[in-house]
Design a protein around this motif. Structure first.
Motif, PDB file in Angstrom:
ATOM      1  N   LYS A 265      -0.787  11.443   2.250  1.00  0.00           N
ATOM      2  CA  LYS A 265      -2.227  11.579   2.537  1.00  0.00           C
ATOM      3  C   LYS A 265      -3.032  12.144   1.356  1.00  0.00           C
ATOM      4  CE  LYS A 265      -1.441  12.120   7.485  1.00  0.00           C
ATOM      5  NZ  LYS A 265      -1.654  12.945   8.693  1.00  0.00           N
TER       6      LYS A 265
ATOM      7  N   ASN B 190      -4.107   6.890  -1.471  1.00  0.00           N
ATOM      8  CA  ASN B 190      -3.670   5.558  -1.074  1.00  0.00           C
ATOM      9  C   ASN B 190      -4.047   4.590  -2.180  1.00  0.00           C
ATOM     10  OD1 ASN B 190      -2.487   5.575   1.661  1.00  0.00           O
ATOM     11  ND2 ASN B 190      -4.464   6.426   2.248  1.00  0.00           N
ATOM     12  N   CYS B 191      -3.107   3.781  -2.608  1.00  0.00           N
ATOM     13  CA  CYS B 191      -3.424   2.728  -3.576  1.00  0.00           C
ATOM     14  C   CYS B 191      -2.451   1.575  -3.378  1.00  0.00           C
ATOM     15  CB  CYS B 191      -3.389   3.253  -5.013  1.00  0.00           C
ATOM     16  SG  CYS B 191      -1.769   3.810  -5.605  1.00  0.00           S
ATOM     17  N   LYS B 192      -2.831   0.420  -3.905  1.00  0.00           N
ATOM     18  CA  LYS B 192      -2.031  -0.788  -3.703  1.00  0.00           C
ATOM     19  C   LYS B 192      -1.337  -1.228  -4.985  1.00  0.00           C
ATOM     20  CE  LYS B 192      -4.515  -2.823   0.211  1.00  0.00           C
ATOM     21  NZ  LYS B 192      -3.382  -2.852   1.141  1.00  0.00           N
TER      22      LYS B 192
ATOM     23  N   ASN C  37       0.849  -1.186   0.000  1.00  0.00           N
ATOM     24  CA  ASN C  37       0.000   0.000   0.000  1.00  0.00           C
ATOM     25  C   ASN C  37       0.888   1.240   0.000  1.00  0.00           C
ATOM     26  OD1 ASN C  37      -2.765   1.232   0.329  1.00  0.00           O
ATOM     27  ND2 ASN C  37      -1.757   2.090   2.125  1.00  0.00           N
TER      28      ASN C  37
ATOM     29  N   ASN D 227       1.189   5.317   0.350  1.00  0.00           N
ATOM     30  CA  ASN D 227       0.553   6.519   0.891  1.00  0.00           C
ATOM     31  C   ASN D 227       1.322   7.725   0.367  1.00  0.00           C
ATOM     32  OD1 ASN D 227      -0.335   8.702   2.387  1.00  0.00           O
ATOM     33  ND2 ASN D 227      -0.519   7.550   4.282  1.00  0.00           N
TER      34      ASN D 227
END
Length: 224
Positions: free
Chosen positions: A100, A103-105, A95, A97
């Motif tokens: 802020k 957020n993505c995987k 994941n 960040n």
């Protein structure tokens, strides 16, 4: 009497169906956002020009396989004073960040990096001679499966002790300032099993590194 029994059964079935529907909606609302699927505006954060400090969270998808791989590596080092066989790659999710903003995987494959104890052991002596036990994870080599991160498709997470801590960041930045081609490097914090670890993020010198450095793809020679 049979009417009321059938009616009660229908009501119970309806309640059960609604519960299942709500559960499905709950899981759908928590759908994982993969970096490859983000929109055009957010995808600009992945651009090579936006290389920046990020936060990472690691999820290993087969912990049993990962533990076995680490154990085999430590056995090799103990018996041969170094790794002699190619390390196994394990599926994982990371994941990302972006301060802020997003957020993505990433779907990735990881393997332990480094041939000697300093990349693996949990205990080492710092400059004062005191014993430290900061790591559960070894240095990691990470391959991104589907997309890229700042134009990078493969990177290494070094345990800082293996690269003389911030010296690695200084040297790579200094070389870049001199106009020399240098892999992009930075300090990152990696969350794993609810614990935080410090690593040095460094891109691997490969064809993507050449492209980002405005070089024509060609042979790459390395020495140790």
């Amino acid at each position: 009497m049979s009417f009321f029994i059938n009616f009660k059964r229908k009501i119970n079935f309806l309640i059960f169906f609604l519960i299942l529907l709500n559960i499905n909606n709950l899981y759908a609302s928590e759908e994982i956002l993969f970096c490859k699927d983000i929109g055009y505006k957010d995808s600009k954060l992945l651009n090579p020009k936006n290389f920046q400090k990020i936060g990472l969270e690691l999820e290993i998808l087969n912990n049993r396989k990962w533990s076995k791989s680490l154990l085999n590596n430590l056995i090799q080092i103990n018996e041969n004073n170094g790794i002699v066989k190619k390390r196994q790659k394990i599926d994982a999710l990371i994941n990302i960040n972006f301060d802020k903003k997003l957020n993505c995987k990433l779907r990735v494959k990881i393997r332990a990096h480094g041939d000697y104890y300093d990349h693996y052991v949990n205990v080492y002596r710092d400059g004062t001679g005191n014993l430290k036990k900061p790591y559960i994870l070894p240095s990691l080599r990470v391959e991104i499966n589907e997309t890229h991160l700042f134009g990078i498709t493969e990177f290494i997470l070094f345990k800082p002790v293996t690269r003389y801590h911030d010296n690695e960041i200084f040297v790579s930045t200094f070389f870049e300032a001199l106009g020399l081609k240098s892999p992009r490097s930075m300090n990152v914090q990696l969350d794993y099993n609810e614990k935080k670890y410090n690593f040095i993020f460094q891109e691997v010198i490969n064809k993507e590194f050449l492209e980002n450095s405005s070089l024509v793809e060609s042979a790459i020679y390395s020495g140790d």
